[in-house]
Each structure stands twice: as C-alpha cells, then as structure tokens.
Design a protein around this motif. Structure first.
Motif, PDB file in Angstrom:
ATOM      1  N   ASN A  49       0.819  -1.217   0.000  1.00 39.21           N
ATOM      2  CA  ASN A  49       0.000   0.000   0.000  1.00 39.21           C
ATOM      3  C   ASN A  49       0.848   1.261   0.000  1.00 39.21           C
ATOM      4  O   ASN A  49       0.380   2.332  -0.392  1.00 39.21           O
ATOM      5  CB  ASN A  49      -0.936   0.007   1.209  1.00 39.21           C
ATOM      6  CG  ASN A  49      -2.212  -0.770   0.960  1.00 39.21           C
ATOM      7  OD1 ASN A  49      -2.766  -0.738  -0.142  1.00 39.21           O
ATOM      8  ND2 ASN A  49      -2.696  -1.475   1.967  1.00 39.21           N
ATOM      9  N   SER A  50       2.094   1.134   0.425  1.00 39.66           N
ATOM     10  CA  SER A  50       2.982   2.301   0.438  1.00 39.66           C
ATOM     11  C   SER A  50       3.605   2.570  -0.936  1.00 39.66           C
ATOM     12  O   SER A  50       4.133   3.664  -1.171  1.00 39.66           O
ATOM     13  CB  SER A  50       4.099   2.093   1.470  1.00 39.66           C
ATOM     14  OG  SER A  50       4.775   0.867   1.243  1.00 39.66           O
ATOM     15  N   THR A  90       0.174   0.211   7.304  1.00 44.30           N
ATOM     16  CA  THR A  90      -0.764   0.008   6.192  1.00 44.30           C
ATOM     17  C   THR A  90      -0.508  -1.297   5.459  1.00 44.30           C
ATOM     18  O   THR A  90      -1.318  -1.724   4.643  1.00 44.30           O
ATOM     19  CB  THR A  90      -0.672   1.155   5.169  1.00 44.30           C
ATOM     20  OG1 THR A  90       0.665   1.215   4.632  1.00 44.30           O
ATOM     21  CG2 THR A  90      -1.004   2.491   5.821  1.00 44.30           C
ATOM     22  N   SER A  91       0.612  -1.938   5.727  1.00 38.70           N
ATOM     23  CA  SER A  91       0.964  -3.199   5.078  1.00 38.70           C
ATOM     24  C   SER A  91       1.482  -4.166   6.135  1.00 38.70           C
ATOM     25  O   SER A  91       2.091  -3.752   7.124  1.00 38.70           O
ATOM     26  CB  SER A  91       2.040  -2.974   4.011  1.00 38.70           C
ATOM     27  OG  SER A  91       2.534  -4.212   3.528  1.00 38.70           O
ATOM     28  N   PHE A 178      -4.494  -4.029  -6.872  1.00 35.48           N
ATOM     29  CA  PHE A 178      -4.678  -2.597  -6.626  1.00 35.48           C
ATOM     30  C   PHE A 178      -5.996  -2.145  -7.244  1.00 35.48           C
ATOM     31  O   PHE A 178      -6.226  -2.310  -8.438  1.00 35.48           O
ATOM     32  CB  PHE A 178      -3.536  -1.778  -7.233  1.00 35.48           C
ATOM     33  CG  PHE A 178      -2.337  -1.627  -6.337  1.00 35.48           C
ATOM     34  CD1 PHE A 178      -2.386  -0.810  -5.211  1.00 35.48           C
ATOM     35  CD2 PHE A 178      -1.161  -2.297  -6.619  1.00 35.48           C
ATOM     36  CE1 PHE A 178      -1.292  -0.661  -4.386  1.00 35.48           C
ATOM     37  CE2 PHE A 178      -0.046  -2.161  -5.797  1.00 35.48           C
ATOM     38  CZ  PHE A 178      -0.111  -1.344  -4.676  1.00 35.48           C
ATOM     39  N   LYS A 181      -5.748   3.475  -5.623  1.00 34.05           N
ATOM     40  CA  LYS A 181      -4.405   3.648  -5.072  1.00 34.05           C
ATOM     41  C   LYS A 181      -4.109   2.707  -3.910  1.00 34.05           C
ATOM     42  O   LYS A 181      -3.073   2.834  -3.265  1.00 34.05           O
ATOM     43  CB  LYS A 181      -4.230   5.101  -4.600  1.00 34.05           C
ATOM     44  CG  LYS A 181      -4.521   6.146  -5.675  1.00 34.05           C
ATOM     45  CD  LYS A 181      -4.484   7.552  -5.110  1.00 34.05           C
ATOM     46  CE  LYS A 181      -4.894   8.579  -6.159  1.00 34.05           C
ATOM     47  NZ  LYS A 181      -4.892   9.964  -5.597  1.00 34.05           N
ATOM     48  N   GLN A 182      -5.016   1.773  -3.640  1.00 31.48           N
ATOM     49  CA  GLN A 182      -4.847   0.873  -2.504  1.00 31.48           C
ATOM     50  C   GLN A 182      -5.106  -0.572  -2.911  1.00 31.48           C
ATOM     51  O   GLN A 182      -5.857  -0.848  -3.855  1.00 31.48           O
ATOM     52  CB  GLN A 182      -5.818   1.253  -1.374  1.00 31.48           C
ATOM     53  CG  GLN A 182      -5.527   2.601  -0.724  1.00 31.48           C
ATOM     54  CD  GLN A 182      -4.292   2.551   0.162  1.00 31.48           C
ATOM     55  OE1 GLN A 182      -4.219   1.774   1.104  1.00 31.48           O
ATOM     56  NE2 GLN A 182      -3.317   3.398  -0.139  1.00 31.48           N
ATOM     57  N   ASN A 184      -6.961  -3.903  -2.636  1.00 30.32           N
ATOM     58  CA  ASN A 184      -8.311  -4.277  -2.232  1.00 30.32           C
ATOM     59  C   ASN A 184      -8.251  -5.638  -1.526  1.00 30.32           C
ATOM     60  O   ASN A 184      -8.137  -6.684  -2.175  1.00 30.32           O
ATOM     61  CB  ASN A 184      -9.232  -4.343  -3.450  1.00 30.32           C
ATOM     62  CG  ASN A 184     -10.673  -4.625  -3.075  1.00 30.32           C
ATOM     63  OD1 ASN A 184     -10.972  -5.060  -1.972  1.00 30.32           O
ATOM     64  ND2 ASN A 184     -11.587  -4.355  -4.000  1.00 30.32           N
TER      65      ASN A 184
END
Length: 444
Positions: A49-50, A90-91, A178, A181-182, A184
C-alpha cells in the motif's frame, strides 16, 4: 479471445509508428482500436500500500496492477498487536516472518542454554520440526526452559517446518490487486506451495547441553531497510521485530534476562549494510535479523560468518541462497522464489496475455525471480518468442540519479507486450511513470 501471431504481426507492422514513438498510428480514435491496454504485475517489492506514494500525484497509475507476495492469512488479533506497535501500519508483508525469525532465535538460545551463536544456529532448524507443538511466546519459552523439544508453529510457519538448509518447506502466497491507489483486501486470494515432506527430520542437538560460554542477555541486531530502495517495506518488518521482542520479554525473556534489540539499517546498499554488521559485531550482537534484500544478505554473509554470528532474514527470497556456503549461519523465514515463481506465473497466465515483458533488477533477487518465472511460463506452454526479458542496474544510494527506463520502455513497445511484470523495489515506480509518459495505455 486469443490473437494469432500472424494477425499480431500485421497489427504491429501497421502501427510501427506507435511502437517506435510515443504516439499511435493514425488518429486518436485509431489509437484506441490498435493499442491493447497493458496489464501491470508486481512482486513483493511493489505490492504494498505504500508503493503508490512513490508515484506522487500519479499514484492512480497502479490501478489494476496485480501480483504476488509471500503472505499467510493473518489473524486479526495479530494485526491488532502489530498496530499497537505502529498505529500507522498500512501493510503487513513480512511482518509475520520477522516476528517468527526473532522468536525462533530466542527459543534457540533458550534451548541451547547459551547465547553462543554457533550453539544457537544448531537449534534453529530443529525448533520447527518434531517435538511438542507450541504457538505462542509464553508456551514455547516455557517448554524450552524445561528443555523439551518443541515444534514451533505460528503466524508464518503454519504447515511444514524448516528444511535442512534452514528455510521454509512450505509457504503461503497472496495474490493482491490494486483498486485505485490501494490494495483491495476483498480480492486477495491465498495459495499454498511447497511440500511438508521436504522438512528436515534430523533431531536437534541435545537440549540439555548447557554451561557454554555466552550467557544472557541475548542480543539481537536489526539489519532492516530503514533507508534505500526497499525502505517502503520497512514498517511491517520493524513492527514484527518490535512485537516479538515485547512478547518474549513479557514472557520472562531468555536465559533469565530480557532480550536486547539494537537497531540497524541495511540501506538496501552493501556498503551501508557491511558497516552495520561491523557495528553489531563490536556491540556483542549474537543474531542479526535481516537483511531486507537478498542481494544485501549475499553481500554481508561473509562478514557475518567471519564475525561468528548468525544471519536470519525474514524477507530474502532469492532461490540461489539455498545453496549458499553459509557454514550453517544463514536462515530465513521467507520462502525461496522457486515457490513464488509458480504462483506468479499462474496469476499472469489467468489473463491470457499474448506478449509478456519481464523487467527485473540486475541483482540476485531480480534476475533470479525473472528466470524462474520465465521457466514456469515456458513449462506452462508459453512460446519463448512471446517473452521479452529486460534488466536494469538498480540505484546504489539515495544520492544516485533515478533509473533511466527509456530504453526498457522502447523494448517493451517494440515487443508489442500486453503484460509487463515488474520485479523491483521503489525505483519501479519510475518505470510505470515512463510507460505512461510514452503513451503506453495501462489496463485499469
């Protein structure tokens, strides 16, 4: 619908201008007809996600990108414990592998009855095979203090234990997607790989041997990518290590004392990593957790062996490291790319691409995985003529200019690729940007 090679050749000839320059042949309307959208695929260095942040205000270019990473379905409780360490996480990629590397190191020292690195190394493989099964720091350390043989199972080691080479015999891979921008999470699929039968069945050394030199405290040193091209992967690694240290010490520590952790950066750079190893050796570290990248571990392992230490990586996947002459001092909780390559080839083949470009870093990780994926695709029946292999020299420091992907993009366009697999780290964002700037329509 598959397109014959003859039909594709005719299309390419008609649109030579598109393939050799940044604009398609004919009008904009024709461009939409003749230019097939290119699907992007990634691996563990980019499926984070980064990663889109590396594209800045063009982060939406990753929309539709998919790929694989070593990842097991993580219990929500484990994720919550990681977030207690880093609320901004985030990951979770390689967080579980880092947690397990630290905990296995602690259990090995407790069973060995000493912090002597050689004795610790002798216990590591056996801790994951045979014995009484345990899954938490509290229960496993209690068994180890009673000098009972244990079979450690936890968040990343769920099926088979380690092979004689000191790496997982089985693995779980996630296919990530993706959306925007993230990633899923609702689309994430998990796939098992490997065979439990390849796990070592050799018993560990007698756990009752105690009294060697090198008592507590056990000192672990980090060799993680705090800076450099792999820095975007560091947060889950750091959180996994910190959580393991916290839970080990809450369970009473090792050999009657809290485990000590000394931070260290590998810089995704051999020079930085070697300097960190030297500092760790001088500080009395027994086990080094890292490095982040396979090529960095390969570069520093001789230094680690000369210093008489142990190197235990949570994220090295280069398959050739299995055969490395490590004098029994190198281990990893990440599975080798010989397993990931099969999963990645399957993901690509599901979409039925006609021409595939595989772009990889010129290092042991990039070229190693590129060769494995190529082999798996050809084994599945893909004609070698439909594969285009491209490599690039990765940057060697933060002050080095960004990689120039112009020639690589030109090769991709000339090959007529409708699928591009990117095997790299943060610098891979520049390739995606270069493709878009050259007029290559990306599949979303």
């Amino acid at each position: 619908m598959l397109i014959s090679r003859a039909a594709r050749a005719a299309t390419l000839a008609a649109c030579a201008t598109f393939l050799l320059a940044s604009s398609a042949c004919g009008t904009d309307e024709s461009d939409q007809v003749t230019a097939s959208p290119v699907r992007l695929y990634g691996t563990d260095g980019t499926m984070l996600n980064s990663f889109p942040t590396e594209l800045g205000d063009r982060a939406d270019l990753v929309d539709g990108m998919k790929g694989t990473t070593p990842l097991t379905p993580l219990p929500e409780d484990f994720k919550d414990r990681l977030r207690s360490i880093d609320p901004d996480l985030t990951s979770f990629v390689y967080a579980a592998e880092t947690y397990d590397a630290v905990l296995i190191s602690a259990l090995a020292a407790q069973l060995a009855g000493t912090t002597d690195p050689a004795a610790v190394a002798e216990q590591i493989v056996g801790i994951t095979n045979g014995g009484q099964r345990c899954e938490t720091a509290v229960t496993c350390l209690a068994l180890a203090r009673d000098r009972q043989d244990i079979e450690y199972r936890s968040v990343s080691i769920t099926r088979g234990g380690f092979t004689a080479a000191g790496e997982p015999s089985t693995a779980s891979y996630a296919t990530l997607h993706f959306d925007g921008k993230q990633i899923n999470d609702a689309k994430t699929e998990f796939l098992g790989a490997g065979f439990e039968s390849t796990a070592s069945n050799s018993p560990p050394p007698d756990a009752a041997r105690a009294g060697r030199n090198g008592k507590a405290p056990l000192v672990l040193g980090g060799l993680l990518p705090q800076t450099g091209d792999l820095a975007l992967s560091n947060p889950p690694l750091a959180a996994g290590a910190a959580l393991a240290i916290q839970e080990i010490n809450a369970a009473g520590g090792v050999l009657g004392a809290p485990v000590t952790w000394i931070d260290g950066d590998d810089g995704t750079n051999p020079t930085v990593a070697k300097a960190t190893v030297a500092r760790h050796a001088a500080a009395g570290v027994h086990v080094i957790i890292g490095a982040g990248a396979s090529g960095i571990s390969r570069a520093v392992l001789p230094d680690v062996v000369r210093a008489g230490l142990v190197l235990f990586s949570p994220s090295n996947t280069d398959a050739s490291l299995t055969e490395l002459d490590d004098e029994g001092r190198y281990f990893r909780t990440a599975p080798p790319d010989s397993l990931q390559g099969r999963a990645l080839a399957d993901v690509i083949l599901r979409d039925g691409p006609q021409q595939i470009a595989i772009v990889a870093r010129q290092d042991s990780y990039g070229e190693g995985l590129q060769n494995i994926v190529q082999s798996e695709l050809e084994r599945a029946g893909v004609d070698p003529d439909r594969l285009k292999l491209i490599t690039y020299q990765p940057p060697e420091g933060t002050d080095v200019a960004a990689v120039d992907f112009a020639s690589g993009v030109r090769e991709i366009k000339e090959s007529g690729a409708d699928a591009v697999l990117i095997i790299g780290f943060s610098e891979s964002a520049e390739l995606i940007r270069a493709l878009a700037d050259a007029g290559v329509p990306l599949h979303h």
